[in-house]
Design a protein around this motif. Structure first.
Motif, short mmCIF file in Angstrom:
data_model
loop_
_atom_site.label_atom_id
_atom_site.label_comp_id
_atom_site.label_asym_id
_atom_site.label_seq_id
_atom_site.Cartn_x
_atom_site.Cartn_y
_atom_site.Cartn_z
N ARG A 34 0.46 -24.00 -18.07
CA ARG A 34 -0.60 -23.53 -18.81
C ARG A 34 -1.09 -24.40 -19.82
O ARG A 34 -0.44 -25.40 -20.04
N PRO A 39 -7.64 -19.40 -23.01
CA PRO A 39 -7.05 -18.36 -22.64
C PRO A 39 -5.77 -18.66 -22.18
O PRO A 39 -5.43 -19.76 -21.69
N ARG A 40 -4.53 -17.90 -22.70
CA ARG A 40 -3.32 -18.08 -22.10
C ARG A 40 -2.62 -19.33 -22.76
O ARG A 40 -1.72 -19.94 -22.47
N THR A 95 -9.64 -23.53 -28.56
CA THR A 95 -8.77 -22.65 -27.86
C THR A 95 -8.88 -22.35 -26.42
O THR A 95 -10.07 -22.74 -25.98
N TYR A 101 -4.40 -29.25 -20.12
CA TYR A 101 -4.17 -28.31 -19.15
C TYR A 101 -4.58 -28.78 -17.89
O TYR A 101 -4.94 -30.03 -17.77
N LEU A 130 -0.65 -21.86 -25.23
CA LEU A 130 0.72 -22.02 -25.72
C LEU A 130 0.77 -22.93 -26.86
O LEU A 130 -0.41 -23.92 -26.84
N GLU A 136 8.62 -20.65 -24.30
CA GLU A 136 8.51 -20.90 -22.80
C GLU A 136 8.97 -22.13 -22.37
O GLU A 136 9.48 -22.17 -21.14
N THR A 157 4.86 -26.02 -17.98
CA THR A 157 4.42 -24.74 -18.08
C THR A 157 3.39 -24.25 -17.36
O THR A 157 3.30 -22.71 -17.11
N GLU A 201 4.60 -19.08 -27.49
CA GLU A 201 3.19 -18.28 -27.34
C GLU A 201 2.43 -18.61 -28.61
O GLU A 201 1.33 -18.83 -28.66
#
Length: 952
Positions: free
Chosen positions: A429, A202-203, A200, A363, A205, A234, A427, A276
């Motif tokens: 993200r 942070p932030r 995982t 990312y 999607l 998103e 995105t 999300e």
């Protein structure tokens, strides 16, 4: 507080837990998402595979099937609670005997083992097998898992000392060939290793794929505006969002990132919803409207040949590729033959069924570099494809391989990494995508279904005079690895036999079926089943023992292959002889003679499993046992090591580091086969260190040199030699510096047992730690080395297939014993004896594990597995309907290793991962004939087929 949430109070691994959660949340999700206990894996989410196994109030349960509110106030034990103050006896036993490969099933297996020994401290092997029956392993073949539980049982009952679990450190010049424990086993038995689905950010999607429910259709319109208005959404991505050249593949770049203009198979991704939460993305799919215009479906090879419809406009005949291998004159050979036999065969589509489904995370880092982490078998190739698809400089793309929970060739294909990359760029993200089991089964490639026609001519003495083979492969909707498997089946499909006149024609076809791709053996298992079945038919016709017939025709030293390559040292006949000796084979032609054989039902062979045997009277049990007929069969195979008919290469860096340890950097891909351990042994042996002194660097395109893909059984051969050369390079430089410091001749210096010294001179003797300190601080030199290894394989002549496709070949033979239930047609495989050439055994325990696992995968192909489609629509999309071998189905596997070292490589090792399954399927099918006299020519050999043939 949200009224929909319910209060849950549990004791998890001895600690009280209180959480407010949605009432429908399952226990597996609660453990993973709320408590971050990632050792509880999700392999199927349907209670079939056992990777999510936990103990609830001491009872083994599948946590993916249980709503967390159902276990309120219960006591839960997960893998993280086993041996939390250190490794538990069971975990140590798994490590000791090599019961860990990819590791994805391991936590669930250890929980099942714990439950077995909790219920009964003295379980026999039958009870252990039954206790593991709800847990699937695709790698190990269960043999070493059962062995680990037996060892734990004996230690817990004080019949063996726990001292036997202590690691035995071999002498530093004898590490190659030692049975050292896997270097990555600890994290796997503890459930601590993070796979892609466990990661995982942070932030972050989540991505959900919208898949087609059409098989072949034009896409007229995709309307996703309403989906963009849904909570949490998103972005929605379609083929229009591909910024570069839209197309990827192994050989042809014929597959779009998302379906573009046309759907070619059921389940093809059309759009990707980024939201999300995964639940929000899935809910938004209801708001996407896709308009299709249906097209005629090409559902099999015959329809592809007839051009019922055109799958790809660039291939109007629906032919992916054709490879021909022609040697001598087959018509002349048939004319001079005393016996001519013709036979047709067919094989089925098979799913890889790795326990870890496809998953990844992408990312952009602060410097604008796109990072893609995924369970991947070829980070180098995928990075190149991503640069093309994204229209980005390749140095702005970084691909990192996460631990792989089983691959078997299925994770060579870049079927989702492009989607992840585009979603992250769009995105800005982090984004994560995890396939469900259904996604994996309908969206990933399969083993090719194949039609094979044989014509073979022999003289009365058993010599093959000519063979003509036509192979037709269903490649499905996209090429994937079809071109390569087609070529390999033509090169090796006539078997390890020296035949003067050969004509092999192998063709792959596009259809609208789920794509076919690379799977363990890469196109060779299917024709091996055919040629080895034909050899037994010839054995019966000529009255010659099947092993003797193979020895008459088998390739020997200096043989000329079907591609007219001259071989050097050949171990094929030795594997046959060793296998026959290992199994105490009774010679005789391949007639129906199981009932009179003297080599069946030996004391070392398992008995066929009779459900409910413990409740039957002796008389009833005797009646059941009387239904079985026993038989034995033999099969053999050969395999070329490394990439086929093209130059293969790999590179590695090594540094002798502070502390006298070593760091290895290479783009190796560990998919459970044990290559990290093999490289550790190679480096430790060469540098005079111990395995615990070696660190293998991350498989990361930003850090490691290219080593190419995990496939073709090339890792020990290619990367092992690259690491060896790198170690020799750094060793030479290191010794040079210490020799200059001592003012002695470098040739007099040795490195052994963590020391560097001149034999017989105590003044010239340092620990490696001291020597590194001197090298850096006094000599001003950082001991770095690099190494590459290249295997020069020659391309084939496009007309007759002449060439040298590999420089190293391996050979193997197996004998199988079966019991066939004459009432039900069910086949029980009771024993497999396997003798394989491995070149040089780096880690015999790891090799045994590969042979055992490969044999059980092949057993599945032989008698049970079948990925079924009806007009292109998959029928069995989960493990409830796709039948896999379990612990109660598998036999004892006896192995013998033949070490015929490769003369073209400094290491001498070859490979075993893909050759291991080759002989098993034909050995089982030939054993069925020996038992009940029916020749199964269409796989799998199901009870229905056997009973139908017996009825005839």
């Amino acid at each position: 507080m949200d009224l929909e949430l319910e209060k849950i109070e549990l004791i998890v691994n001895g600690k009280k837990v209180c959480k407010y959660v949605p009432p429908a949340m399952r226990l597996a999700d609660f453990l993973r998402e709320e408590l971050h206990l990632i050792g509880t894996k999700k392999g199927c989410n349907a209670g079939e595979c056992g990777t999510c196994s936990v103990l609830i109030n001491g009872v083994l349960k599948k946590s993916c099937m249980i709503p967390v509110k159902k276990v309120n106030h219960c006591e839960i034990l997960t893998i993280e609670g086993i041996g939390k103050d250190g490794l538990d006896i069971i975990q140590r036993c798994f490590m000791k005997v090599g019961a860990v490969q990819c590791g994805y099933c391991t936590p669930g297996m250890i929980m099942a083992a714990t439950a077995i020994l909790k219920k009964n401290r003295h379980p026999d092997q039958v009870e252990i097998r039954k206790g593991l029956g709800g847990n699937i392993c695709r790698c190990t073949g269960y043999a070493k898992i059962i062995e680990a539980i037996e060892l734990a049982r004996d230690i817990l009952n004080h019949e063996k000392s726990a001292d036997c679990l202590e690691a035995v450190t071999p002498e530093t010049n004898k590490i190659i060939g030692s049975r050292i424990e896997r270097v990555d086993a600890r994290g796997k038995v503890m459930g601590a290793l993070e796979y892609a689905a466990d990661m995982t950010m942070p932030r972050m999607l989540n991505v959900h794929l919208v898949r087609s429910r059409e098989v072949h259709a034009q896409i007229q319109k995709i309307d996703y505006e309403k989906a963009l208005e849904m909570p949490g959404v998103e972005a929605v991505i379609t083929s229009e969002d591909v910024p570069g050249i839209d197309g990827f593949g192994v050989y042809y770049h014929d597959q779009p990132v998302l379906a573009k203009e046309k759907i070619r198979f059921y389940g093809e991704p059309v759009a990707a919803i980024v939201a999300e939460t995964l639940e929000e993305a899935q809910e938004a799919e209801k708001c996407i409207e896709i308009t299709y215009k249906k097209l005629p479906i090409v559902s099999n090879i015959a329809e592809a040949i007839d051009c019922k419809s055109i799958v790809h406009e660039d291939y109007p005949d629906n032919v992916v590729s054709t490879t021909s291998v022609i040697k001598g004159d087959v018509e002349s050979g048939f004319h001079s033959s005393d016996v001519i036999i013709e036979q047709e065969y067919s094989t089925q589509s098979v799913d890889h069924a790795y326990l870890e489904t496809e998953a990844g995370l992408a990312y952009c880092d602060p410097d604008g570099v796109l990072v893609v982490k995924s369970c991947d078998q070829d980070i180098t190739h995928h990075r190149m494809l991503l640069a093309k698809i994204l229209g980005m400089p390749i140095n702005k793309i970084r691909v990192i391989m996460t631990p792989v929970g089983g691959g078997f060739g299925g994770k060579e294909d870049m079927i989702y990494q492009g989607i992840l990359a585009i979603a992250a760029l769009k995105t800005k993200r982090p984004v994560k995508l995890v396939f469900s089991r259904q996604d994996s089964m309908i969206g990933s490639s399969k083993r090719h279904p194949v039609l094979i026609r044989h014509k073979i001519g022999l003289s009365k003495d058993g010599r093959i005079r000519a063979i003509e083979v036509n192979i037709k492969s269903d490649g499905g909707a996209y090429c994937f690895s079809t071109k390569g498997t087609v070529a390999k089946s033509a090169i090796l499909g006539a078997g390890p036999y020296e035949i003067e006149n050969v004509k092999m024609v192998s063709t792959g076809y596009y259809t609208n079926n789920t794509p076919s791709g690379a799977m363990r053996t890469f196109g060779i298992l299917q024709p091996t089943f055919a040629i080895e079945s034909t050899m037994d038919i010839c054995s019966k016709r000529l009255g010659i023992d099947p092993i003797e017939l193979r020895l008459i025709n088998g390739v020997k030293d200096g043989a000329v292959t079907h591609t007219q390559q001259v071989l050097g040292s050949v171990s094929y006949c030795e594997t046959l002889k060793e296998c026959a000796k290992l199994a105490s084979w009774e010679p005789g032609p391949s007639n129906v003679r199981g009932q009179v054989r003297k080599d069946v039902k030996g004391s070392q062979i398992a008995q066929p499993y009779i459900p409910g045997y413990e409740f039957k009277s002796p008389a009833a049990l005797e009646l059941c046992q009387a239904r079985f007929k026993y038989g034995r069969g033999v099969g053999s195979g050969w395999y070329g090591i490394g990439r086929c008919a093209t130059v293969d290469k790999a590179g590695a860096f090594v540094e002798i580091d502070d502390g006298g340890t070593a760091m290895i950097l290479t783009g190796v891909t560990e998919i459970g086969e044990g290559i990290l351990t093999v490289l550790t042994q190679i480096a430790a042996d060469e540098l005079g260190m111990y395995p615990q002194d070696i660190t293998i660097g991350d498989n990361d395109t930003a850090r490691a040199p290219e080593a190419a893909h995990a496939g073709a059984s090339r890792q020990s051969y290619m990367i092992g030699n690259a690491v060896l050369n790198a170690c020799r390079d750094v060793k030479e430089k290191f010794i040079r510096e210490i020799a200059a410091y001592w003012n002695v001749d470098s040739s007099s210096i040795c490195m052994k047992d963590r020391r560097i010294f001149v034999q017989g001179h105590s003044n010239y003797d340092l620990s490696l730690k001291e020597a590194v300190d001197i090298c850096k601080k006094v000599r001003g030199y950082v001991p770095l080395g690099s190494g590459t290894y290249t295997a020069h394989h020659e391309a084939l002549d496009p007309v007759n297939g002449k060439g040298n496709p590999w420089q190293a070949y391996v050979f193997g033979s197996q004998i199988a014993e079966v019991a066939v239930d004459t009432y039900t047609g069910e086949v029980h495989v009771l024993g497999i004896w396997a003798s394989h050439d491995v070149g040089r055994a780096i880690n015999p325990q790891g090799i045994e594990g590969q042979i055992e696992g490969g044999a059980v995968q092949s057993l599945g192909q032989a008698i049970m597995e079948n990925f079924e489609l009806s007009e292109g629509v998959p029928i069995n999309r989960n493990f409830a309907k796709y039948i896999l071998p379990t612990s109660v189905d598998v036999p004892k596997v006896y192995t013998n290793l033949v070490e015929d070292r490769d003369p073209f490589s400094p290491l001498g090792a070859k490979g075993i991962g893909e050759p291991a399954p080759l002989p098993t399927t034909p050995a089982i099918v030939n054993a069925i004939y020996d038992a009940v006299g029916v020749r199964i020519t269409s796989l799998p050999a199901t009870p229905e087929k056997i009973l139908n043939e017996m009825a005839k």
